[in-house]
Every structure is written in structure tokens, then in C-alpha cells.
Design a protein around this motif. Structure first.
Motif, PDB file in Angstrom:
ATOM      1  N   ILE A 106      21.302  57.312 114.361  1.00 63.57           N
ATOM      2  CA  ILE A 106      21.487  57.517 115.807  1.00 63.57           C
ATOM      3  C   ILE A 106      20.181  57.251 116.549  1.00 63.57           C
ATOM      4  O   ILE A 106      20.149  56.513 117.546  1.00 63.57           O
ATOM      5  CB  ILE A 106      21.986  58.945 116.087  1.00 63.57           C
ATOM      6  N   HIS A 107      19.092  57.825 116.063  1.00 62.17           N
ATOM      7  CA  HIS A 107      17.807  57.641 116.737  1.00 62.17           C
ATOM      8  C   HIS A 107      17.319  56.195 116.642  1.00 62.17           C
ATOM      9  O   HIS A 107      16.766  55.656 117.611  1.00 62.17           O
ATOM     10  CB  HIS A 107      16.778  58.605 116.138  1.00 62.17           C
ATOM     11  N   LEU A 108      17.507  55.573 115.488  1.00 56.18           N
ATOM     12  CA  LEU A 108      17.116  54.172 115.339  1.00 56.18           C
ATOM     13  C   LEU A 108      17.891  53.291 116.310  1.00 56.18           C
ATOM     14  O   LEU A 108      17.325  52.413 116.968  1.00 56.18           O
ATOM     15  CB  LEU A 108      17.356  53.719 113.905  1.00 56.18           C
ATOM     16  N   THR A 109      19.191  53.519 116.416  1.00 54.69           N
ATOM     17  CA  THR A 109      20.047  52.737 117.315  1.00 54.69           C
ATOM     18  C   THR A 109      19.604  52.887 118.763  1.00 54.69           C
ATOM     19  O   THR A 109      19.573  51.907 119.522  1.00 54.69           O
ATOM     20  CB  THR A 109      21.514  53.181 117.161  1.00 54.69           C
ATOM     21  N   ARG A 110      19.233  54.085 119.147  1.00 50.24           N
ATOM     22  CA  ARG A 110      18.793  54.332 120.523  1.00 50.24           C
ATOM     23  C   ARG A 110      17.454  53.672 120.827  1.00 50.24           C
ATOM     24  O   ARG A 110      17.179  53.311 121.971  1.00 50.24           O
ATOM     25  CB  ARG A 110      18.702  55.838 120.770  1.00 50.24           C
ATOM     26  N   GLY A 111      16.609  53.518 119.814  1.00 50.37           N
ATOM     27  CA  GLY A 111      15.278  52.978 120.043  1.00 50.37           C
ATOM     28  C   GLY A 111      15.194  51.467 120.056  1.00 50.37           C
ATOM     29  O   GLY A 111      14.235  50.891 120.589  1.00 50.37           O
ATOM     30  N   ILE A 112      16.183  50.792 119.501  1.00 46.99           N
ATOM     31  CA  ILE A 112      16.140  49.330 119.361  1.00 46.99           C
ATOM     32  C   ILE A 112      16.497  48.632 120.676  1.00 46.99           C
ATOM     33  O   ILE A 112      17.422  49.043 121.381  1.00 46.99           O
ATOM     34  CB  ILE A 112      17.118  48.879 118.249  1.00 46.99           C
ATOM     35  N   ALA A 113      15.774  47.549 120.991  1.00 51.80           N
ATOM     36  CA  ALA A 113      16.110  46.691 122.136  1.00 51.80           C
ATOM     37  C   ALA A 113      17.149  45.684 121.664  1.00 51.80           C
ATOM     38  O   ALA A 113      16.806  44.603 121.152  1.00 51.80           O
ATOM     39  CB  ALA A 113      14.857  45.997 122.655  1.00 51.80           C
ATOM     40  N   TRP A 114      18.407  45.992 121.807  1.00 52.18           N
ATOM     41  CA  TRP A 114      19.486  45.221 121.183  1.00 52.18           C
ATOM     42  C   TRP A 114      19.670  43.825 121.773  1.00 52.18           C
ATOM     43  O   TRP A 114      20.193  42.930 121.105  1.00 52.18           O
ATOM     44  CB  TRP A 114      20.796  45.994 121.268  1.00 52.18           C
ATOM     45  N   LYS A 115      19.234  43.624 122.987  1.00 60.04           N
ATOM     46  CA  LYS A 115      19.406  42.316 123.621  1.00 60.04           C
ATOM     47  C   LYS A 115      18.762  41.211 122.796  1.00 60.04           C
ATOM     48  O   LYS A 115      19.249  40.071 122.754  1.00 60.04           O
ATOM     49  CB  LYS A 115      18.798  42.353 125.026  1.00 60.04           C
ATOM     50  N   ASN A 116      17.664  41.522 122.125  1.00 61.45           N
ATOM     51  CA  ASN A 116      16.910  40.514 121.389  1.00 61.45           C
ATOM     52  C   ASN A 116      17.324  40.366 119.927  1.00 61.45           C
ATOM     53  O   ASN A 116      16.827  39.480 119.230  1.00 61.45           O
ATOM     54  CB  ASN A 116      15.417  40.867 121.442  1.00 61.45           C
ATOM     55  N   ILE A 117      18.204  41.245 119.447  1.00 60.80           N
ATOM     56  CA  ILE A 117      18.534  41.284 118.026  1.00 60.80           C
ATOM     57  C   ILE A 117      19.475  40.150 117.634  1.00 60.80           C
ATOM     58  O   ILE A 117      20.539  39.967 118.231  1.00 60.80           O
ATOM     59  CB  ILE A 117      19.172  42.638 117.649  1.00 60.80           C
TER      60      ILE A 117
END
Length: 324
Positions: A106-117
Motif C-alpha cells: 500500500i505504501h509503495l503504491t502510494r509513493g510511486i509516480a505511476w505516470k512514468n512507469i
């Protein structure tokens, strides 16, 4: 690794749990594929350190880790191997399992900038299938037989909900019976250590597993990250072959040439009696499947372990906690 629109070369990768048993292999493979930078996140550097990677110490079970991940900047690929493997039943502290296997995601998912993944893989477990009929397929619901399987199933559900809602891009990979050099506990480790010392190794119940060598698992995780169709999917990483624990023990005994094997009729509480996965989906998505045979994988594991085994080594046996 074949022609793909996406590639690891010159990419920036985050590997949560990258100093663990499977995670260290993923890091090695990414670097060999030409990744520009690897950032390993976890509570500690672990026993397996890679001088070519950058280590960021943070406890992803804590809320403050979200800001730490955000401050790392943008990544191209993310792999989540944070977690503990502890299949004791009843488990003495289910909240610990939830924190290690769910809250961290949960915390990892919240911290990632998903637009760039470009690709992201969360590592689940075959324990999520529990006692379902064989072969275990990705469209089966969770039927966990222990609290570890429950915690991994909860994490998989969260990853899929966030992905299908457009807030993440997780593919959930489910490795089966992973073995190989570098693991300091578990059935194969204890088996080799016991027989090498000429001791008796006792199998609790003669359950079956679907063995897959750790290098094949790492390769499968990277291939899923590179697959455009993998996001939102659950994908098994397995050999597709059911092998009894007795068969594995007999193979190791023949290779080592000493020690004894015994079997008790009573299985451990929460143990999964039979396990074999379907590898069809993995092959359909990636055009690839595990290729290292059980015999070859055991040879490599034995050769690597033998110099490390001492006559005074203490073997605890049973289920225990270990990082992926």
C-alpha cells in the motif's frame, strides 16, 4: 530477451526487497540487461549486497516511507518483493504478516509516480491458491490454508483493484516452489544441509510442489514487466510439473551420497497438500517459460551450498520467516 517495444537498457528501476533471495537475482538480471540505475528499497541492505546498486533504507510498513519513495523521483520499472514467508498455523501474530505483506505494498503504491512507469510487478504466492484442484490457474479464487496465504491474497487483491481503477500498473506474479542458491532456510536448504552432514532429514507428510529455480523466477518477473498486456493480470511462474517432496529428497540424497530420509504421515497445520500451477498464461503473454530442470537446479544449489555448510550448523526445520 527478444524484440520488445519496452527495454531495460538505460532504464531506472526500483526493486523493493532487492537484497532478498529472489530480489537479488532480479537486480543482477536488470543490471546485466543494461539498466542505468537500480535503487533497492527495504528495511536493511540484507545479506546480499550489490555494489552496482543504490540502497535506500526505509521500512515500507511505516507511513513515513511514502514520502521516502516519492523523493526518489521517477522510475521506469518497479518490482515489489518486500514480504515475509511464514506459514505457521496458527500464526502467532497475523498483524505482522499483514504489515509485511500488505501494508508495505500500500505504501509503495502510494509513493510511486505511476505516470512514468512502463512496467510494475508485485510478487504474490502460490499459497494464495490453497487446496484448489490442480492445476492452479490464475482465474481461481483464493482458497488459502494458512495466514500467510491470506495476507498474500489480500495484497494481490489490493494491487488489482488499484490497477483496474487506473491508480497503478501492477502485474501480480505468483511464483510456486522457489529454490536455489542464496536461500538460507526452507525445505531444500534444510534438506541439503542435513544430508551433507550425514544426518537424517524428516519430511512432515508427503505433499507435492511445483519446483522452479530462482533464476527462472527472476527472468519471468523481468519479462512480465516488459509485457504491455501484463498490467492488471495475475500470472503464475512455475514449471507446470507436480513433484513430491519425497522425490526431491531422493534426488538430493543420490547427488550427495549420504544421510537418511524419513517421512511422517502427519502434515504440518496449514500445509498445502498438493501444488501444481498452469504455465499457459505466462507463455501466452511473454512467449517464454522456465527452462532450468529440477536436476540441474539442484546440482547448482548443492554445489553452491556445500562450502557454506559446517558440522555445527543448526537446522530449525518447519516454516519460518524469510525475505523474498
Amino acid at each position: 530477451m527478444g524484440a520488445r517495444k519496452k527495454q531495460i537498457r538505460n532504464s531506472r528501476c526500483l526493486v523493493a526487497g532487492g537484497s532478498g533471495f529472489i530480489g537479488a537475482r532480479v537486480v543482477d538480471l536488470l543490471l546485466d540487461e543494461g539498466a542505468q540505475e537500480i535503487v533497492i528499497a527495504g528495511r536493511a541492505a540484507g545479506s546480499i549486497n550489490n555494489p552496482r546498486a543504490r540502497y535506500v533504507i526505509c521500512d515500507l510498513a511505516q507511513e513515513r516511507s511514502v514520502a521516502v519513495i516519492k523523493n526518489l523521483g521517477a522510475f521506469d520499472y518497479v518490482f515489489n518483493l518486500i514480504g515475509v514467508t511464514d506459514q505457521r498455523m496458527p500464526h502467532p501474530n497475523p498483524i505482522e504478516l499483514f504489515d509485511a505483506n500488505v501494508r508495505t505494498l500500500i505504501h509503495l503504491t502510494r509513493g510511486i509516480a505511476w505516470k512514468n512507469i512502463a512496467g510494475a510487478v508485485h510478487v504474490g504466492s502460490s499459497a494464495e491458491y490453497g487446496s484448489h484442484a490442480l492445476p492452479h490457474r490464475e482465474d481461481m479464487s483464493s482458497d488459502s490454508t494458512n495466514m500467510y496465504g491470506w495476507s498474500k491474497a489480500d495484497a494481490s487483491l489490493y494491487a488489482r483493484i488499484m490497477t483496474k481503477s487506473g491508480f497503478a500498473k501492477w502485474c501480480v506474479a505468483r511464483p510456486f516452489f522457489v529454490y536455489g542458491p542464496g536461500r538460507q532456510n526452507g525445505f531444500v536448504f534444510d534438506l541439503i544441509a542435513s544430508l551433507t552432514q550425514g544426518k537424517k532429514f524428516t519430511i512432515a507428510g508427503n505433499s507435492t510442489r511445483d519446483p522452479v529455480f530462482v533464476d527462472d523466477v527472476a527472468a519471468g518477473l523481468v519479462r512480465l514487466a516488459l509485457c504491455d498486456r501484463a498490467a492488471g493480470e495475475i500470472v503464475n511462474i512455475c514449471g507446470g510439473k507436480e513433484v513430491s517432496m519425497m522425490r526431491i529428497a531422493e534426488m538430493v540424497k543420490r547427488k550427495i551420497g549420504k544421510g537418511k530420509i524419513a517421512v511422517t504421515s502427519r502434515a504440518r497445520p496449514g500445509d498445502i497438500p498438493r501444488s501444481r500451477g498452469s504455465v499457459k498464461k505466462l507463455k501466452a503473454l511473454t512467449g517464454w517459460g522456465p527452462s532450468i530442470s529440477l536436476s540441474e537446479g539442484l546440482d547448482t544449489t548443492i554445489k553452491t551450498m556445500k562450502p557454506e555448510i559446517s558440522p555445527t550448523m543448526s537446522l530449525r526445520g518447519g516454516f519460518r520467516r524469510s525475505n523474498l
